[in-house]
Design a protein around this motif. Structure first.
Motif, mmCIF file in Angstrom:
data_model
loop_
_atom_site.group_PDB
_atom_site.id
_atom_site.type_symbol
_atom_site.label_atom_id
_atom_site.label_comp_id
_atom_site.label_asym_id
_atom_site.label_seq_id
_atom_site.Cartn_x
_atom_site.Cartn_y
_atom_site.Cartn_z
ATOM 1 N N PHE A 36 0.832 -1.211 0.000
ATOM 2 C CA PHE A 36 0.000 0.000 0.000
ATOM 3 C C PHE A 36 0.866 1.260 0.000
ATOM 4 C CE2 PHE A 36 -1.918 3.433 2.517
ATOM 5 C CZ PHE A 36 -3.041 3.700 1.753
ATOM 6 N N PHE A 37 1.866 1.322 0.886
ATOM 7 C CA PHE A 37 2.659 2.546 1.011
ATOM 8 C C PHE A 37 3.609 2.747 -0.168
ATOM 9 C CE2 PHE A 37 1.575 2.207 5.631
ATOM 10 C CZ PHE A 37 0.911 3.425 5.712
ATOM 11 N N VAL A 38 4.109 1.662 -0.769
ATOM 12 C CA VAL A 38 4.971 1.811 -1.942
ATOM 13 C C VAL A 38 4.142 2.284 -3.137
ATOM 14 C CG1 VAL A 38 6.338 0.552 -3.653
ATOM 15 C CG2 VAL A 38 6.789 0.226 -1.222
ATOM 16 N N ILE A 39 2.950 1.748 -3.293
ATOM 17 C CA ILE A 39 2.061 2.212 -4.364
ATOM 18 C C ILE A 39 1.710 3.683 -4.149
ATOM 19 C CG2 ILE A 39 -0.254 1.977 -5.356
ATOM 20 C CD1 ILE A 39 -0.007 -1.038 -4.824
ATOM 21 N N SER A 41 3.558 5.864 -2.620
ATOM 22 C CA SER A 41 4.773 6.605 -2.966
ATOM 23 C C SER A 41 4.886 6.792 -4.472
ATOM 24 C CB SER A 41 6.017 5.865 -2.446
ATOM 25 O OG SER A 41 6.110 5.929 -1.046
ATOM 26 N N ALA A 42 4.537 5.739 -5.227
ATOM 27 C CA ALA A 42 4.593 5.828 -6.690
ATOM 28 C C ALA A 42 3.615 6.884 -7.212
ATOM 29 C CB ALA A 42 4.287 4.464 -7.305
ATOM 30 N N VAL A 43 2.455 6.978 -6.572
ATOM 31 C CA VAL A 43 1.471 8.003 -6.950
ATOM 32 C C VAL A 43 2.039 9.399 -6.688
ATOM 33 C CG1 VAL A 43 -0.802 8.980 -6.424
ATOM 34 C CG2 VAL A 43 -0.517 6.489 -6.591
ATOM 35 N N PHE A 44 2.625 9.588 -5.503
ATOM 36 C CA PHE A 44 3.239 10.885 -5.173
ATOM 37 C C PHE A 44 4.403 11.189 -6.118
ATOM 38 C CE2 PHE A 44 1.657 10.167 -0.631
ATOM 39 C CZ PHE A 44 0.600 11.042 -0.788
ATOM 40 N N ASP A 45 5.165 10.150 -6.476
ATOM 41 C CA ASP A 45 6.312 10.333 -7.366
ATOM 42 C C ASP A 45 5.858 10.810 -8.742
ATOM 43 O OD1 ASP A 45 9.145 10.063 -8.001
ATOM 44 O OD2 ASP A 45 8.565 8.347 -9.220
ATOM 45 N N PHE A 46 4.706 10.324 -9.181
ATOM 46 C CA PHE A 46 4.159 10.775 -10.468
ATOM 47 C C PHE A 46 3.698 12.229 -10.373
ATOM 48 C CE2 PHE A 46 0.341 11.606 -13.000
ATOM 49 C CZ PHE A 46 0.830 11.415 -14.281
ATOM 50 N N PHE A 47 2.997 12.554 -9.308
ATOM 51 C CA PHE A 47 2.381 13.871 -9.227
ATOM 52 C C PHE A 47 3.361 14.983 -8.865
ATOM 53 C CE2 PHE A 47 -1.675 11.541 -9.074
ATOM 54 C CZ PHE A 47 -2.386 12.288 -10.000
ATOM 55 N N ASP A 48 4.509 14.662 -8.259
ATOM 56 C CA ASP A 48 5.450 15.756 -7.990
ATOM 57 C C ASP A 48 6.042 16.274 -9.301
ATOM 58 O OD1 ASP A 48 7.263 13.749 -8.602
ATOM 59 O OD2 ASP A 48 8.333 13.825 -6.695
ATOM 60 N N GLY A 49 6.419 15.353 -10.198
ATOM 61 C CA GLY A 49 6.924 15.787 -11.500
ATOM 62 C C GLY A 49 5.843 16.415 -12.351
ATOM 63 N N PHE A 50 4.637 15.835 -12.298
ATOM 64 C CA PHE A 50 3.514 16.370 -13.075
ATOM 65 C C PHE A 50 3.174 17.795 -12.636
ATOM 66 C CE2 PHE A 50 -1.086 17.035 -13.588
ATOM 67 C CZ PHE A 50 -1.216 16.817 -14.944
ATOM 68 N N SER A 51 3.135 18.011 -11.317
ATOM 69 C CA SER A 51 2.798 19.349 -10.807
ATOM 70 C C SER A 51 3.898 20.357 -11.116
ATOM 71 C CB SER A 51 2.542 19.292 -9.298
ATOM 72 O OG SER A 51 3.710 18.893 -8.596
ATOM 73 N N ALA A 52 5.166 19.897 -11.077
ATOM 74 C CA ALA A 52 6.272 20.804 -11.390
ATOM 75 C C ALA A 52 6.188 21.278 -12.837
ATOM 76 C CB ALA A 52 7.609 20.109 -11.136
ATOM 77 N N ARG A 53 5.863 20.346 -13.759
ATOM 78 C CA ARG A 53 5.728 20.728 -15.169
ATOM 79 C C ARG A 53 4.493 21.594 -15.385
ATOM 80 N NH1 ARG A 53 7.379 15.312 -15.508
ATOM 81 N NH2 ARG A 53 5.214 14.608 -15.733
ATOM 82 N N LEU A 54 3.411 21.247 -14.701
ATOM 83 C CA LEU A 54 2.161 21.994 -14.861
ATOM 84 C C LEU A 54 2.301 23.431 -14.369
ATOM 85 C CD1 LEU A 54 -0.877 21.774 -15.624
ATOM 86 C CD2 LEU A 54 -1.313 21.213 -13.222
ATOM 87 N N LEU A 55 3.000 23.594 -13.245
ATOM 88 C CA LEU A 55 3.160 24.925 -12.648
ATOM 89 C C LEU A 55 4.387 25.661 -13.182
ATOM 90 C CD1 LEU A 55 2.342 23.951 -8.937
ATOM 91 C CD2 LEU A 55 0.828 25.128 -10.546
ATOM 92 N N GLY A 56 5.229 24.940 -13.928
ATOM 93 C CA GLY A 56 6.431 25.567 -14.464
ATOM 94 C C GLY A 56 7.424 25.961 -13.397
ATOM 95 N N VAL A 57 7.587 25.104 -12.387
ATOM 96 C CA VAL A 57 8.470 25.460 -11.268
ATOM 97 C C VAL A 57 9.521 24.369 -11.016
ATOM 98 C CG1 VAL A 57 6.825 26.958 -10.093
ATOM 99 C CG2 VAL A 57 6.766 24.496 -9.653
#
Length: 224
Positions: A36-39, A41-57
Motif C-alpha cells: 500500500f505505502f509503496v504504491i 509513494s509511486a502516486v506521489f512520485d508521479f504527481f510531484d513531477g507532473f505538478s512541477a511541469r504543470l506549474l512551471g516550477v
C-alpha cells in the motif's frame, strides 16, 4: 517565494514519508501495508513531477530531493522487503544480500539523473517498477495467495533485480505523444495486459506486470 513553487517539493516529501512507512512495515513483515505505502509513494512520485511541469516550477533542488525520496521508497523499502522474506527462512547470512538492492537502486538513480538518453524512455529497469515487483511478490507470499518461499529463488531474483536496474536494456515509458495506435503499439499492448492481469489477480498481479513489462521491452529490442 510563491506557494506554488513549494507544491512539487511538498508532494516529494509525501513520497518520502510514505516510503519510510513502507520500510517500517517491511521490518515488521506487514506485506500488505508495504504494498500500500509503496504504491502510494509511486502516486506521489508521479504527481510531484507532473505538478512541477504543470506549474512551471522545476528546480535543481526538486530533482535532488526526488532522487533522495526515491532511494527510500523504491530502494530501501524493496530491499528490506526482500530481507524480511529471507529472514523467515533458515538461510541466516544470505539475507544481507538483499541490501544490494539499495546500492544498485542508488546507482540506477544517479545514472538516470545524468543520462540524457532517458528523457522519453528508460535504460534499465526504473526503481519504482523494481519496488512494485518486490512488494507485489511479498504480498503474494504473505497475503491471500500464500506462495511457498524458496530462499534460493529469492536470491536469484535479487541478483536479476540488481542487474536489470543498471543494465543497458532499453525499456519503453508510458509517456504518450498521441493516443493513436501507430507509434504506441507496445504501450497499448502493455496496458491491455495490465488490465487483464489486474482483473484476474488484482494486487497480486504486480510482480507479473513487471515481468510482462520487461519481456515486452526485450521483445521490442529484438524486433529492432
Amino acid at each position: 517565494m510563491k506557494i506554488k513553487q513549494h507544491i512539487p517539493n511538498a508532494i516529494t516529501c509525501l513520497n518520502l514519508l510514505s516510503g519510510t512507512l513502507a520500510v517500517m512495515m517491511a521490518y515488521e513483515a506487514h506485506y500488505q501495508w508495504v504494498a500500500f505505502f509503496v504504491i502510494l509513494s509511486a502516486v506521489f512520485d508521479f504527481f510531484d513531477g507532473f505538478s512541477a511541469r504543470l506549474l512551471g516550477v522545476s528546480s535543481a533542488i526538486g530533482k535532488e530531493l526526488d532522487s533522495l525520496a526515491d532511494l527510500i521508497s523504491f530502494g530501501f523499502a524493496p530491499a528490506l522487503t526482500a530481507y524480511s522474506l529471507l529472514n523467515s527462512s533458515d538461510w541466516d547470512y544470505t539475507r544481507y544480500l538483499a541490501l544490494l538492492i539499495v546500492a544498485f537502486s542508488a546507482l540506477r538513480l544517479a545514472k538516470f539523473n545524468l543520462d540524457t538518453r532517458q528523457t522519453t524512455s528508460f535504460i534499465g529497469l526504473a526503481t519504482p517498477a523494481n519496488a512494485l515487483f518486490w512488494v507485489g511478490l511479498a504480498y503474494s507470499y504473505g497475503g491471500p495467495l500464500q506462495l511457498p518461499l524458496y530462499p534460493w529463488a529469492i536470491l536469484l531474483l535479487i541478483a536479476l533485480s540488481c542487474f536489470l536496474l543498471v543494465c543497458e536494456l532499453p525499456m519503453f515509458s508510458l509517456k504518450f505523444k498521441s493516443f493513436g495506435w501507430k507509434g504506441n503499439e507496445i504501450r497499448w499492448i502493455f496496458i491491455s495486459g495490465v488490465v487483464l492481469l489486474s482483473v484476474i489477480f488484482r494486487l497480486r498481479a504486480l510482480p507479473v506486470i513487471i515481468v510482462w513489462y520487461t519481456l515486452l521491452s526485450l521483445c521490442a529490442l529484438i524486433k529492432k
